[in-house]
Enzyme design. Structure first.
Site, PDB file in Angstrom:
ATOM      1  N   HIS A  65       0.830  -1.210   0.000  1.00 50.51           N
ATOM      2  CA  HIS A  65       0.000   0.000   0.000  1.00 50.51           C
ATOM      3  C   HIS A  65       0.866   1.262   0.000  1.00 50.51           C
ATOM      4  CE1 HIS A  65      -3.948   1.907   1.647  1.00 50.51           C
ATOM      5  NE2 HIS A  65      -3.245   2.814   1.015  1.00 50.51           N
ATOM      6  N   HIS A  67       1.442   5.217  -2.266  1.00 43.67           N
ATOM      7  CA  HIS A  67       0.945   6.167  -3.273  1.00 43.67           C
ATOM      8  C   HIS A  67       2.164   6.753  -3.963  1.00 43.67           C
ATOM      9  CE1 HIS A  67      -3.222   6.163  -1.670  1.00 43.67           C
ATOM     10  NE2 HIS A  67      -2.602   5.885  -0.536  1.00 43.67           N
ATOM     11  N   LEU A  68       2.321   6.467  -5.254  1.00 45.08           N
ATOM     12  CA  LEU A  68       3.494   6.975  -5.972  1.00 45.08           C
ATOM     13  C   LEU A  68       3.148   8.190  -6.828  1.00 45.08           C
ATOM     14  CD1 LEU A  68       5.450   3.723  -6.953  1.00 45.08           C
ATOM     15  CD2 LEU A  68       5.622   5.128  -4.886  1.00 45.08           C
ATOM     16  N   ASN A  99      -5.168   6.155  -7.015  1.00 44.46           N
ATOM     17  CA  ASN A  99      -5.721   7.515  -6.931  1.00 44.46           C
ATOM     18  C   ASN A  99      -4.753   8.546  -7.503  1.00 44.46           C
ATOM     19  OD1 ASN A  99      -4.013   7.171  -4.718  1.00 44.46           O
ATOM     20  ND2 ASN A  99      -5.193   8.514  -3.373  1.00 44.46           N
ATOM     21  N   HIS A 186     -10.903   0.420   1.284  1.00 49.79           N
ATOM     22  CA  HIS A 186     -10.761   1.605   2.140  1.00 49.79           C
ATOM     23  C   HIS A 186     -12.157   1.819   2.722  1.00 49.79           C
ATOM     24  CE1 HIS A 186      -9.671   6.054   2.748  1.00 49.79           C
ATOM     25  NE2 HIS A 186     -10.968   6.006   2.955  1.00 49.79           N
ATOM     26  N   ASP A 312       1.123   2.737   3.676  1.00 52.00           N
ATOM     27  CA  ASP A 312       0.241   3.813   3.173  1.00 52.00           C
ATOM     28  C   ASP A 312       1.065   5.082   2.936  1.00 52.00           C
ATOM     29  OD1 ASP A 312      -1.914   5.213   2.264  1.00 52.00           O
ATOM     30  OD2 ASP A 312      -3.042   5.188   4.137  1.00 52.00           O
TER      31      ASP A 312
END
Ligand code: DOR
Length: 443
Positions: A65, A67-68, A99, A186, A312
């Site tokens: 998990h 976010h790149l 996202n 989520h 995350d």
């Protein structure tokens, strides 16, 4: 993969391999991308030597998990800077959330992100796909197309948002079931969280910030466990934060439900009392909860209810955090502090053994993501592909976000004295981090 003809000898580390525990001092020889020999006193003929004295030689860490931010929000992070942060933190596989802008909701964006990871060549970057088109919650995204494209998407999630419509979620699970995919949920009842800034309770009242009740998460978790039991789909609950969620998951597991879950280092380390500083780096979704919730999360880790530790990692630019609390973005970076928090909080306090903690960062996520499809192995054994993290569990350091390889510095752990540091990372038989320095691409 590039450069894997390199011959590498990891000297005098203690090898951890899931199932086999931690060995005494031993050498590991890698050649042509493969672990060739594990033995004492291996001669280094022609090999690059990596000193591992005092270190643990572990399978590379896997983060389910992160976010790149690529495509579309590269000012926060991109696949290159995210990969550098990953290998600095000892991760050889990162699974990134959809996202982005545009979102990863079709095969061409999924392949783009996957290929960017291959191009950077530092670690495996596996995109999760969106459940709904545009993450809009209205119509299913082409899950089949994403599952069968080059990126072989297995995890589907609208993370950052919840899938509000239960009928859509039910259909997503029915598809996921036929495709052998994983729904990553989520959980958030948005009618309860609108405008919320932090956990609802004593501290939100004290600080005058609008609260996010724990029930918002628990209602979502309960619904998705119900739907997973109805459809027999595999469900993974993201970023668990409350005691009741842990109980719901414990019960579901007793019924042999096909459900797994993860917790983040910040949710097992911090509670909402830290927010008295109004540090916006502590603003995350789900929010940091009460001390009792943190204790329940620790129990869940100890008794096996929690399968996976995932960061995350949520990079945001300075201007998105250096603002009034209620205008700041949710999220904190996590790739480069994960191991240190695992050791300093979980292992040092006896919540988990070192082996138990590493299992949740290697074997468990590999199994849930079915990484063998990519020829990946989470084990250190002769004949296995070489994806290895060498870390010193006793190394003490002070967190300085300015030293992070991530493009963003939004960490609330600045100035914390912690224990445990990644020294070398090997991905696909190539040294990608050596003595805490990321190696340039074509070296
Ligand atoms: O704190 C968070 N940040 N939680 C999420 O669910 C999304 C993430 C982000 O994308 O920044």
């Amino acid at each position: 993969m590039r450069g894997n003809s390199q011959k590498i000898l990891i000297k005098k580390g203690r090898v951890y391999s899931p199932g086999a525990g931690i060995s005494s001092e031993i050498d590991v020889l890698i050649h042509e991308g493969i672990i060739k020999r594990i033995d004492r006193g291996i001669q280094p003929t022609g090999a690059k030597i990596l000193d591992a004295e005092g270190c643990i030689v572990s399978p590379g860490f896997i983060d389910m998990h992160v976010h790149l931010r690529e495509p579309g929000m590269e000012y926060k992070e991109d696949v290159g800077s995210g990969s550098r942060a990953a290998v600095s933190g000892g991760f050889t596989v990162v699974c990134c959330m959809p996202n982005t802008d545009p979102p990863i909701d079709n095969a061409s964006v999924a392949e783009y992100v996957f290929d960017r990871g291959v191009d950077e060549g530092l670690c495996m970057v596996l995109p999760h796909g969106a459940i709904t088109q545009g993450r809009g919650g209205k119509a299913l995204a082409p899950m089949g197309e994403m599952g069968s494209c080059r990126a072989m998407v297995r995890g589907f999630s609208d993370d950052g948002s919840t899938v509000t419509d239960s009928e859509i979620m039910r259909r997503a699970m029915e598809y996921a079931r036929t495709m052998d995919s994983l729904i990553i949920s989520h959980c958030e009842d948005v009618s309860l969280t609108a405008g919320g800034q932090m956990n609802e309770g004593f501290y939100s009242t004290l600080l005058g910030l609008r609260g996010i009740p724990r029930e918002a998460e628990e209602i979502g978790v309960f619904r998705d466990i119900c739907l997973s039991e109805k459809t027999n789909a595999e469900l993974h609950i993201a970023h668990v934060s409350t005691a009741e969620t842990i109980m719901l998951l414990r019960d579901a597991k007793r019924r042999n439900s096909r459900v797994t879950c993860e917790v983040t280092p910040h949710h097992f380390t911090l509670d909402d009392s830290y927010l008295v500083t109004y540090d916006t780096n502590l603003k995350v979704n789900p929010p940091l909860r009460s001390r009792a919730d943190v204790e329940a999360v620790l129990e869940g880790l100890a008794d096996g209810t929690v399968d996976v530790i995932a960061t995350d990692h949520a990079p945001h630019a300075l201007h998105e955090k250096e603002t009034e609390f209620d205008r700041a973005e949710f999220g904190m970076v996590g790739l480069e502090t994960c191991l240190a928090l695992v050791i300093s909080v979980l292992v040092e306090n006896g919540v988990l053994s070192l082996e138990g903690a590493l299992e949740k960062m290697t074997l468990a996520p590999s199994r849930i993501m079915r990484l063998e499809r990519f020829g990946y192995s989470p084990l250190i054994e002769e004949g296995a592909p070489a994806n290895i993290t060498v870390f010193n569990p006793d190394f003490e350091w002070v967190v300085d976000p300015q030293m992070f390889k991530s493009r963003s510095k939004n960490s609330p752990f600045a100035g914390w004295k912690v224990k445990g540091k990644v020294i070398h990372t090997i991905f696909s038989g190539r040294v990608v981090l050596e003595n805490m320095e990321v190696k340039a691409k074509l070296e």
